[in-house]
Design a protein around this motif. Structure first.
Motif, mmCIF file in Angstrom:
data_model
loop_
_atom_site.group_PDB
_atom_site.id
_atom_site.type_symbol
_atom_site.label_atom_id
_atom_site.label_comp_id
_atom_site.label_asym_id
_atom_site.label_seq_id
_atom_site.Cartn_x
_atom_site.Cartn_y
_atom_site.Cartn_z
ATOM 1 N N THR A 1 0.802 -1.217 -0.066
ATOM 2 C CA THR A 1 -0.004 0.054 -0.007
ATOM 3 C C THR A 1 0.848 1.343 -0.088
ATOM 4 O OG1 THR A 1 -1.571 -1.231 1.298
ATOM 5 C CG2 THR A 1 -1.860 1.054 1.059
ATOM 6 N N GLU A 2 1.700 1.286 1.152
ATOM 7 C CA GLU A 2 2.537 2.615 1.132
ATOM 8 C C GLU A 2 3.652 2.641 -0.082
ATOM 9 O OE1 GLU A 2 5.636 4.693 4.394
ATOM 10 O OE2 GLU A 2 4.310 2.897 4.974
ATOM 11 N N PRO A 3 4.071 1.727 -0.415
ATOM 12 C CA PRO A 3 5.148 1.914 -1.693
ATOM 13 C C PRO A 3 4.579 2.195 -2.821
ATOM 14 C CG PRO A 3 5.890 0.017 -0.486
ATOM 15 C CD PRO A 3 4.565 0.539 0.047
ATOM 16 N N ALA A 4 3.016 1.647 -2.998
ATOM 17 C CA ALA A 4 2.276 2.030 -4.085
ATOM 18 C C ALA A 4 1.951 3.328 -4.184
ATOM 19 C CB ALA A 4 1.176 0.995 -4.446
ATOM 20 N N GLY A 5 1.817 3.966 -3.135
ATOM 21 C CA GLY A 5 1.538 5.708 -3.025
ATOM 22 C C GLY A 5 -0.102 5.743 -2.842
ATOM 23 N N ILE A 6 -0.773 4.724 -2.308
ATOM 24 C CA ILE A 6 -2.069 4.641 -1.941
ATOM 25 C C ILE A 6 -2.279 5.201 -0.398
ATOM 26 C CG2 ILE A 6 -4.555 3.325 -1.305
ATOM 27 C CD1 ILE A 6 -3.457 3.476 -4.295
ATOM 28 N N ALA A 7 -2.731 6.404 -0.294
ATOM 29 C CA ALA A 7 -2.653 6.937 1.109
ATOM 30 C C ALA A 7 -4.013 7.236 1.514
ATOM 31 C CB ALA A 7 -1.818 8.290 1.149
ATOM 32 N N ASN A 8 -5.063 6.781 0.979
ATOM 33 C CA ASN A 8 -6.470 7.151 1.322
ATOM 34 C C ASN A 8 -6.832 6.283 2.674
ATOM 35 O OD1 ASN A 8 -9.489 6.159 1.151
ATOM 36 N ND2 ASN A 8 -9.442 8.133 0.050
ATOM 37 N N VAL A 9 -7.424 7.175 3.768
ATOM 38 C CA VAL A 9 -8.037 6.568 4.676
ATOM 39 C C VAL A 9 -9.491 6.630 4.933
ATOM 40 C CG1 VAL A 9 -7.994 6.471 7.276
ATOM 41 C CG2 VAL A 9 -5.983 6.854 5.993
ATOM 42 N N HIS A 10 -10.270 5.572 4.708
ATOM 43 C CA HIS A 10 -11.738 5.657 4.725
ATOM 44 C C HIS A 10 -12.486 6.515 5.719
ATOM 45 C CE1 HIS A 10 -15.811 4.462 5.370
ATOM 46 N NE2 HIS A 10 -16.303 4.531 3.978
ATOM 47 N N THR A 11 -13.288 7.437 5.297
ATOM 48 C CA THR A 11 -13.961 8.125 6.182
ATOM 49 C C THR A 11 -15.411 8.240 5.859
ATOM 50 O OG1 THR A 11 -13.451 10.429 5.427
ATOM 51 C CG2 THR A 11 -12.221 9.610 7.251
ATOM 52 N N SER A 12 -16.299 8.511 6.694
ATOM 53 C CA SER A 12 -17.648 8.765 6.322
ATOM 54 C C SER A 12 -18.510 9.705 7.061
ATOM 55 C CB SER A 12 -18.460 7.352 6.306
ATOM 56 O OG SER A 12 -19.623 7.368 5.708
ATOM 57 N N GLY A 13 -17.803 10.939 7.094
ATOM 58 C CA GLY A 13 -18.268 11.982 7.755
ATOM 59 C C GLY A 13 -19.827 12.272 7.764
ATOM 60 N N PRO A 14 -20.301 12.507 6.384
ATOM 61 C CA PRO A 14 -22.040 12.760 6.493
ATOM 62 C C PRO A 14 -22.780 11.716 6.869
ATOM 63 C CG PRO A 14 -20.543 13.488 4.206
ATOM 64 C CD PRO A 14 -19.725 12.494 5.163
ATOM 65 N N SER A 15 -22.197 10.636 7.170
ATOM 66 C CA SER A 15 -23.174 9.597 7.368
ATOM 67 C C SER A 15 -23.939 9.469 8.661
ATOM 68 C CB SER A 15 -22.367 8.203 7.297
ATOM 69 O OG SER A 15 -23.261 7.162 7.847
ATOM 70 N N PRO A 16 -25.171 9.589 8.654
ATOM 71 C CA PRO A 16 -26.006 9.621 10.169
ATOM 72 C C PRO A 16 -25.350 8.473 10.829
ATOM 73 C CG PRO A 16 -27.492 9.614 8.432
ATOM 74 C CD PRO A 16 -26.227 9.280 7.759
ATOM 75 N N ALA A 17 -25.351 8.583 12.087
ATOM 76 C CA ALA A 17 -25.007 7.567 13.339
ATOM 77 C C ALA A 17 -26.368 6.469 13.143
ATOM 78 C CB ALA A 17 -24.728 7.948 14.554
ATOM 79 N N PHE A 18 -25.710 5.400 13.129
ATOM 80 C CA PHE A 18 -27.067 4.396 13.067
ATOM 81 C C PHE A 18 -27.733 4.120 14.291
ATOM 82 C CE2 PHE A 18 -25.097 1.505 9.369
ATOM 83 C CZ PHE A 18 -25.059 2.663 8.502
ATOM 84 N N GLN A 19 -29.079 4.180 13.940
ATOM 85 C CA GLN A 19 -29.807 4.279 15.356
ATOM 86 C C GLN A 19 -29.783 2.731 16.008
ATOM 87 O OE1 GLN A 19 -31.988 6.648 16.364
ATOM 88 N NE2 GLN A 19 -32.594 5.570 18.095
ATOM 89 N N LEU A 20 -29.608 1.778 15.297
ATOM 90 C CA LEU A 20 -29.503 0.527 15.920
ATOM 91 C C LEU A 20 -28.714 0.474 16.978
ATOM 92 C CD1 LEU A 20 -30.124 -2.602 15.477
ATOM 93 C CD2 LEU A 20 -28.201 -2.675 13.808
ATOM 94 N N LEU A 21 -27.612 1.208 17.173
ATOM 95 C CA LEU A 21 -26.454 1.012 18.177
ATOM 96 C C LEU A 21 -26.609 2.419 18.940
ATOM 97 C CD1 LEU A 21 -23.641 -0.702 16.422
ATOM 98 C CD2 LEU A 21 -25.157 -1.589 18.001
ATOM 99 N N GLY A 22 -27.689 3.153 18.866
ATOM 100 C CA GLY A 22 -27.986 4.355 19.825
ATOM 101 C C GLY A 22 -28.019 5.512 19.240
ATOM 102 N N GLY A 23 -27.814 5.849 18.005
ATOM 103 C CA GLY A 23 -28.131 6.898 17.344
ATOM 104 C C GLY A 23 -27.065 7.932 17.714
ATOM 105 N N PRO A 24 -27.274 9.414 17.414
ATOM 106 C CA PRO A 24 -26.258 10.449 17.605
ATOM 107 C C PRO A 24 -25.752 10.534 19.090
ATOM 108 C CG PRO A 24 -28.144 11.267 16.503
ATOM 109 C CD PRO A 24 -28.556 9.745 16.923
#
Length: 589
Positions: free
Chosen positions: A213-236
């Motif tokens: 990953t690093e030698p190939a230059g892939i530096a992306n880290v997954h984020t999902s900022g706009p996603s709502p918090a899932f109600q199933l596990l408690g919500g916001p």
């Protein structure tokens, strides 16, 4: 009491599904919390369960899940033996290993034949001598026979995995399955009997893959900022869970090298393959939006306009699905509105096929439930999800919603789907995985419509479906089916008689006097937590579950999976990703 029994009878699984909104919410929360934390749920018998959890479940979990693997990693033989209340074990001995695939690059040994008494000390000495260096050890509990105890303790099937380096320097993994008896002894839990039922060793001197990953230059880290918090596990403010991401690969600029798109928000990224083993982030230059304006999930490259280059579809849980047209040189234009892609939420992933064979690729959008405001009802057979959608390619750059006409408006909490011609009639069929309950198999009628045949084909599954893959793993010419499902190492605790199963309270009470009710409820729960499923295509429209025989049931908390021939031996292997938010014991999931 007789009137009560006549009125309710012995409920079928379908009858267990008839419950109120509140019961569904409570059941779903109980199921997830139990799997993650083995915590006590409802107040009905909270006192007895809390006592059991503290005196049985937690100590047993600590000894087998945490202490034993730790002692193995540390190569502490005395500490290992201190967990035993017996000096001699049974089952397979260390005599009689045989090579399984002598012609392959990977060396595989399987022990069989020689069985009998063996000193526990000698058994572990042989294991530690086999792997002078141990990198990781895991002990996974399958099921505990809570109702089958004897003087030696409760029976439990366990799975020991030890990874490290063998004496000859090869990287190796030992896979050993055992039936043990466990019992409380002086305030702690010990192993009162042990029989080894299977043992295999896989070794390879030179690794086929290296982390690049690093030698190939892939530096992306997954984020999902706009996603709502899932109600199933408690919500916001409470839920740590948001939307997951996806990836897609295609040669977007026609240079002969495959490029990579990684979904996320705000950091969705397109990486251009430099054809030398490295990649360059070209997201902005490609015309794709940065930051990405939606909580992106599944993605797919496909040539929707038949101009010879891959276009990009990006699904999202919020912020809208989007279609980007490729100009043939790796530059993309958002044509979502012009193409008639409907505004939507809660799309898990897109999957593509020319289902009516008109020469243009169509889109099926798998959708989950509204995670922000609702929970699956009921947790083991949810059908209150956001309907999935079939978009027919009109051949003029636009799509039309033909979901109702085609009969594929799946209402489960869909997390994944895949097209595959399972009956060999030349027309693509569709399988959709439900995260909470039974799945759907849509057979293509060859007239633009589908028939749902999952039950008839034997592939309803009933697990917590996370991904779907088609592949002919046995080389008989028929597509087989692999469904990734959730497997939790602490799921065994849910079958203790004191545990309040995640079913309506009336059935829980009835189960106290009618064992069949409890048995069926446990069967439903088992399907939810038992792990992934491999269905062998029988070639007659029916499938057989061969997961246990094939050794692929325990994929842990599985996510995406795919068939591939990783060692170029002409047969398909399975690569399955896994992992989740853990409790205090990190290998619980």
């Amino acid at each position: 009491m007789r009137r009560l029994v006549r009125a309710i009878a012995v409920p079928r699984p379908a009858e267990l599904a008839r419950q109120t909104r509140q019961a569904g919410y409570r059941s779903c929360r109980v199921l997830i919390a139990s799997i993650l934390l083995v915590a006590g749920p409802s107040a009905g018998n909270a006192t007895s369960w809390e006592v059991t959890r503290k005196t049985v479940i937690d100590p047993l979990n600590s000894e087998l899940h945490r202490h034993l693997p730790t002692f193995v990693r540390q190569r502490d033989l005395d500490a290992i033996l201190g967990l035993y209340a017996v000096d001699t074990g049974g089952g397979l001995t260390w005599i009689g290993s045989q090579p399984v695939y002598p012609e392959r690059e990977e060396r595989m040994l399987r022990w069989s034949g020689s069985s009998g008494p063996e000193p526990i000390r000698e058994r572990w000495q042989r294991l530690l001598a086999l792997l002078p260096t141990i990198e990781k050890a895991e002990l996974r509990i399958g099921r505990v026979g809570w109702r089958d105890t004897d003087a030696r303790g409760y029976p439990a099937d366990v799975h020991l995995i030890v990874r490290g380096t063998c004496a000859d320097g090869a990287r190796c993994q030992l896979d050993q399955r055992m039936i043990v008896r466990v019992r409380a002894d002086g305030g702690r839990w010990v192993i009162g009997a042990e029989d080894v039922t299977a043992r295999e060793l896989v070794a390879r001197t030179d690794p086929r893959f290296v982390l690049a990953t690093e030698p190939a230059g892939i530096a992306n880290v997954h984020t999902s900022g706009p996603s709502p918090a899932f109600q199933l596990l408690g919500g916001p403010g409470q839920s740590p869970v948001q939307a997951s991401g996806g990836s897609a690969i295609a040669d977007v600029d026609g240079d002969g090298c495959e490029d990579v798109f990684l979904a996320g928000s705000p950091e969705a990224a397109l990486y251009h393959n430099n054809c030398d083993g490295t990649f360059t982030d070209v997201t902005a230059a490609s015309g794709l939006p940065r930051p990405y304006p939606a909580a992106a999930t599944g993605v797919v490259f496909f040539d929707y306009d038949n101009d010879g280059d891959p276009d990009l579809f990006v699904a999202a849980v919020v912020g809208g699905d989007r279609l980007f047209r490729n100009d043939g040189h790796g530059h993309f234009t958002d044509v979502t509105s012009a193409a008639g892609i409907p505004a939507s939420r809660w799309t898990s992933m897109p999957t593509v096929a020319d289902y009516d064979r008109d020469g243009f690729l169509d889109l099926y959008l798998v959708r989950m439930g509204d995670q922000e405001h609702t929970v699956p009802e009921p947790s083991y057979a949810a059908r209150n999800g956001v309907p999935s959608v079939l978009l027919h390619n009109e051949g003029n750059g636009t799509f039309r919603d033909l979901t109702t006409h085609a009969g594929v408006g799946f209402r489960g909490w869909g997390l994944a789907g895949a097209w595959g011609d399972y009956d060999g009639d030349g027309w693509p069929d569709l399988y959709v995985a439900n995260e909470f309950g039974s799945n759907a198999l849509y057979h293509n009628r060859r007239d633009g419509t589908f028939e749902e045949v999952a039950a008839r084909a034997g592939v309803t599954d009933g697990g917590s479906g996370m991904s779907v893959a088609w592949g002919d793993y046995d080389g008989d010419g028929d597509l087989d089916l692999y469904v990734s499902n959730m497997h939790a190492n602490s799921g065994w605790a849910m079958f203790h008689p004191d545990f309040p199963l995640p079913i309506p309270i009336r059935f829980r009470i009835l189960g106290l006097v009618m064992p069949e009710v409890r048995r069926r409820a446990e069967a439903i729960t088992d399907h939810l937590v038992r792990g992934s499923t491999l269905y062998r295509n029988d070639g007659n429209g029916h499938f057989t579950d061969v997961s246990d025989a094939a050794g692929v049931r325990d994929g842990q908390w599985a996510w995406s999976a795919e068939f591939l021939d990783y060692d170029n031996d002409g047969t398909l292997d399975i690569y399955a990703t896994n992992g989740f938010i853990s409790g205090p014991i990190l290998d619980d999931v």
